[in-house]
Write an enzyme that holds these catalytic residues in place. Structure first.
Site, short mmCIF file in Angstrom:
data_model
loop_
_atom_site.label_atom_id
_atom_site.label_comp_id
_atom_site.label_asym_id
_atom_site.label_seq_id
_atom_site.Cartn_x
_atom_site.Cartn_y
_atom_site.Cartn_z
N ALA A 128 0.81 -1.22 0.00
CA ALA A 128 0.00 0.00 0.00
C ALA A 128 0.85 1.27 0.00
CB ALA A 128 -0.96 -0.01 1.20
N GLU B 248 3.38 1.97 -1.67
CA GLU B 248 3.82 2.30 -3.02
C GLU B 248 2.68 2.75 -3.94
OE1 GLU B 248 6.51 0.15 -0.74
OE2 GLU B 248 4.68 -0.78 -1.50
N THR C 20 1.52 -4.44 15.86
CA THR C 20 2.24 -3.18 16.04
C THR C 20 1.47 -2.03 15.40
OG1 THR C 20 3.48 -3.31 13.96
CG2 THR C 20 4.43 -4.44 15.89
N HIS D 161 2.36 -0.41 12.91
CA HIS D 161 2.68 -0.37 11.48
C HIS D 161 1.41 -0.20 10.64
CE1 HIS D 161 5.16 -1.11 7.97
NE2 HIS D 161 4.30 -2.04 7.57
N ARG E 234 -15.43 -7.18 2.64
CA ARG E 234 -15.43 -6.01 1.75
C ARG E 234 -14.87 -6.34 0.37
NH1 ARG E 234 -15.84 -0.91 3.15
NH2 ARG E 234 -16.61 -0.93 1.04
#
Length: 160
Positions: A60, A62, A89, A91, A130
């Site tokens: 994601a 990039e 985490t 991140h 989704r």
């Protein structure tokens, strides 16, 4: 609706549009399903296959830079497809926010709609919900929005 004000809406006719798609390989099982949803919606809108340019990126983070490359290809809209699932985490928060902020800035700076099918979910089940074959597929929703907003912008430019 206030009287005497023209309402300008975009149409879902994609026959003359050039659409760019940037798709992330990270969580590929999900992003492939989002891509299938986007391509189905573009087909329903009659976007010619030869008018679709697809770029694949590792993750994601990039997506915004690859989407900026598509701007130079003179596309009418871009669909950003990715999936960031929360781990243990922070991140997840940083990657999701950076990708979403990047595509929003790109769209505002260029005037080219960049629609979002970048999922940020807490688990794989939410991502699957989704990215299924139904109307809740975020790739399909982003593709429809891309066609509609590209046409809206074009009609607005023609009206004035």
């Amino acid at each position: 609706m206030p009287e005497n004000i023209e309402r300008i809406t975009g149409k879902l006719d994609g026959r003359k549009l050039r659409i760019g798609i940037v798709v992330s390989r990270w969580n590929r099982e999900i992003t492939d399903d989002l891509l299938r949803g986007a391509l189905r919606a573009l087909e329903v809108c009659s976007v010619p296959r030869e008018n679709i340019k697809l770029l694949e990126v590792p993750g994601a983070m990039e997506i915004p830079i690859a989407a900026s490359v598509l701007i130079s290809e003179r596309v009418d809209a871009i669909i950003a497809i990715g999936c960031v699932i929360k781990g243990e985490t922070a991140h997840f928060d940083h990657v999701g926010r950076t990708a979403l902020d990047g595509i929003a800035r790109l769209s505002m700076r260029t005037g080219i709609p960049v629609t979002c099918a970048i999922l940020t979910t807490y688990d794989t089940d939410q991502a699957r919900a989704r990215s299924g074959l139904d109307d809740d597929n975020a790739g399909s929703q982003a593709a429809l929005a891309a066609v509609e907003v590209a046409n809206l912008i074009d009609s607005f430019r023609q009206d004035f």
